[in-house]
Design a protein around this motif. Structure first.
Motif, PDB file in Angstrom:
ATOM      1  N   THR A 147      66.040  83.991  62.117  1.00  0.00           N
ATOM      2  CA  THR A 147      64.657  84.240  61.728  1.00  0.00           C
ATOM      3  C   THR A 147      63.799  84.186  62.989  1.00  0.00           C
ATOM      4  N   ASP A 148      62.547  84.590  62.858  1.00  0.00           N
ATOM      5  CA  ASP A 148      61.629  84.486  63.996  1.00  0.00           C
ATOM      6  C   ASP A 148      61.510  83.032  64.463  1.00  0.00           C
ATOM      7  N   GLN A 149      61.468  82.099  63.518  1.00  0.00           N
ATOM      8  CA  GLN A 149      61.351  80.686  63.871  1.00  0.00           C
ATOM      9  C   GLN A 149      62.588  80.190  64.606  1.00  0.00           C
ATOM     10  N   GLN A 150      63.756  80.627  64.166  1.00  0.00           N
ATOM     11  CA  GLN A 150      64.992  80.220  64.836  1.00  0.00           C
ATOM     12  C   GLN A 150      65.066  80.773  66.254  1.00  0.00           C
ATOM     13  N   MET A 151      64.646  82.017  66.437  1.00  0.00           N
ATOM     14  CA  MET A 151      64.626  82.579  67.789  1.00  0.00           C
ATOM     15  C   MET A 151      63.607  81.831  68.648  1.00  0.00           C
ATOM     16  N   HIS A 152      62.489  81.466  68.073  1.00  0.00           N
ATOM     17  CA  HIS A 152      61.476  80.712  68.817  1.00  0.00           C
ATOM     18  C   HIS A 152      62.053  79.388  69.317  1.00  0.00           C
ATOM     19  N   ARG A 153      62.836  78.718  68.478  1.00  0.00           N
ATOM     20  CA  ARG A 153      63.448  77.460  68.895  1.00  0.00           C
ATOM     21  C   ARG A 153      64.474  77.686  70.008  1.00  0.00           C
ATOM     22  N   ARG A 154      65.204  78.787  69.942  1.00  0.00           N
ATOM     23  CA  ARG A 154      66.159  79.108  71.015  1.00  0.00           C
ATOM     24  C   ARG A 154      65.428  79.290  72.347  1.00  0.00           C
ATOM     25  N   VAL A 155      64.325  79.995  72.305  1.00  0.00           N
ATOM     26  CA  VAL A 155      63.550  80.226  73.527  1.00  0.00           C
ATOM     27  C   VAL A 155      62.990  78.908  74.062  1.00  0.00           C
ATOM     28  N   ARG A 156      62.500  78.068  73.173  1.00  0.00           N
ATOM     29  CA  ARG A 156      61.943  76.782  73.616  1.00  0.00           C
ATOM     30  C   ARG A 156      63.006  75.914  74.277  1.00  0.00           C
ATOM     31  N   ARG A 157      64.247  75.980  73.814  1.00  0.00           N
ATOM     32  CA  ARG A 157      65.319  75.179  74.406  1.00  0.00           C
ATOM     33  C   ARG A 157      65.682  75.638  75.814  1.00  0.00           C
ATOM     34  N   LEU A 158      65.200  76.795  76.200  1.00  0.00           N
ATOM     35  CA  LEU A 158      65.497  77.320  77.541  1.00  0.00           C
ATOM     36  C   LEU A 158      64.474  76.864  78.584  1.00  0.00           C
ATOM     37  N   GLY A 197      62.208  93.759  65.569  1.00  0.00           N
ATOM     38  CA  GLY A 197      62.360  93.009  66.805  1.00  0.00           C
ATOM     39  C   GLY A 197      61.728  91.630  66.734  1.00  0.00           C
ATOM     40  N   PHE A 198      61.984  90.830  67.765  1.00  0.00           N
ATOM     41  CA  PHE A 198      61.501  89.456  67.810  1.00  0.00           C
ATOM     42  C   PHE A 198      60.198  89.343  68.606  1.00  0.00           C
ATOM     43  N   GLN A 199      59.257  88.568  68.079  1.00  0.00           N
ATOM     44  CA  GLN A 199      57.984  88.363  68.734  1.00  0.00           C
ATOM     45  C   GLN A 199      58.123  87.579  70.028  1.00  0.00           C
ATOM     46  N   ASP A 200      59.115  86.681  70.087  1.00  0.00           N
ATOM     47  CA  ASP A 200      59.274  85.878  71.301  1.00  0.00           C
ATOM     48  C   ASP A 200      59.707  86.707  72.497  1.00  0.00           C
ATOM     49  N   PHE A 201      60.307  87.856  72.277  1.00  0.00           N
ATOM     50  CA  PHE A 201      60.666  88.716  73.408  1.00  0.00           C
ATOM     51  C   PHE A 201      59.401  89.279  74.071  1.00  0.00           C
ATOM     52  N   VAL A 202      58.398  89.563  73.257  1.00  0.00           N
ATOM     53  CA  VAL A 202      57.111  89.999  73.807  1.00  0.00           C
ATOM     54  C   VAL A 202      56.507  88.865  74.622  1.00  0.00           C
ATOM     55  N   TYR A 203      56.556  87.672  74.078  1.00  0.00           N
ATOM     56  CA  TYR A 203      56.038  86.493  74.790  1.00  0.00           C
ATOM     57  C   TYR A 203      56.733  86.307  76.135  1.00  0.00           C
TER      58      TYR A 203
END
Length: 206
Positions: free
Chosen positions: A102-113, A145-151
């Motif tokens: 989900t978008d939230q799960q991808m967001h958590r993946r990005v935050r862990r980086l 697509g994922f919003q975090d990729f834009v971020y």
């Protein structure tokens, strides 16, 4: 540095009709997912070029049979000849199965980086399976697509964003090349070759 980007469909030109000189001058292969592990192993072995990859939403088999001789960069930053490559595989969650988020799960993946991003002072290439939200993606959930990729592009200003998942054969709206701010966006469907330092990339990508 000359790079071959691949995704979604194995190239008969490179696999069935193998000739080593077809990739002469290519320094690196980046796989954006949904490709057979045997294909990736073939490319790195027969063409003697490093292959970095992230999994696509159909790559559950990588867990039992990872591509031999290749390097997984999923949830990681890998540095190749001074170029920092950040990998985030998978697609939007639309059914049961692996490599979907989900978008939230991808967001958590990005935050862990965050520590790897700080340690490496950002990155130069974002390698994913899915596109970014409203940038060459589809309006149906599986291809959104994922919003975090834009971020990530807005915050770190990478030179390249390479993705797959939306085949260029799906329609004219899915382009091989696009640009967002200062980031060159490449849809790696099947195969394309580009030069990392090319200032006129739009005219030369093939």
């Amino acid at each position: 540095m000359k790079i071959l980007a691949i995704a979604d469909e194995e190239s008969k030109y490179l696999w069935d009709y193998y000739e080593r000189n077809k990739l002469e001058g290519v320094d690196l292969i980046l796989s954006a997912g949904d490709l057979k592990p045997e294909y990736l192993s073939f490319l790195t072995t027969m063409y003697a070029i490093p292959v970095l990859y992230v999994p696509g939403n159909h790559d559950d088999k990588y867990e039992q049979h990872p591509p031999e001789g290749c390097i997984c960069v999923d949830d990681d930053i890998y540095v190749h000849d001074g170029i920092r490559i950040l990998g985030l595989g998978g697609s939007m969650r639309y059914r049961t199965g692996g490599n979907q988020y989900t978008d939230q799960q991808m967001h958590r993946r990005v935050r862990r980086l965050w520590w790897k991003l700080k340690k490496n002072k950002g990155f130069d290439i974002l390698l994913t399976h899915s596109p970014a939200y409203q940038l060459n993606d589809g309006r149906d959930l599986p291809h959104q697509g994922f919003q975090d990729f834009v971020y990530l592009m807005e915050k770190y200003n990478p030179r390249f964003f390479i993705h797959g998942h939306v085949h260029v054969t799906y329609g004219r709206q899915h382009k091989r090349y696009d640009k967002y701010q200062n980031t060159h966006i490449i849809n790696a469907y099947e195969r394309c070759i580009f030069d990392y330092d090319d200032e006129n990339l739009k005219d030369h990508i093939r």
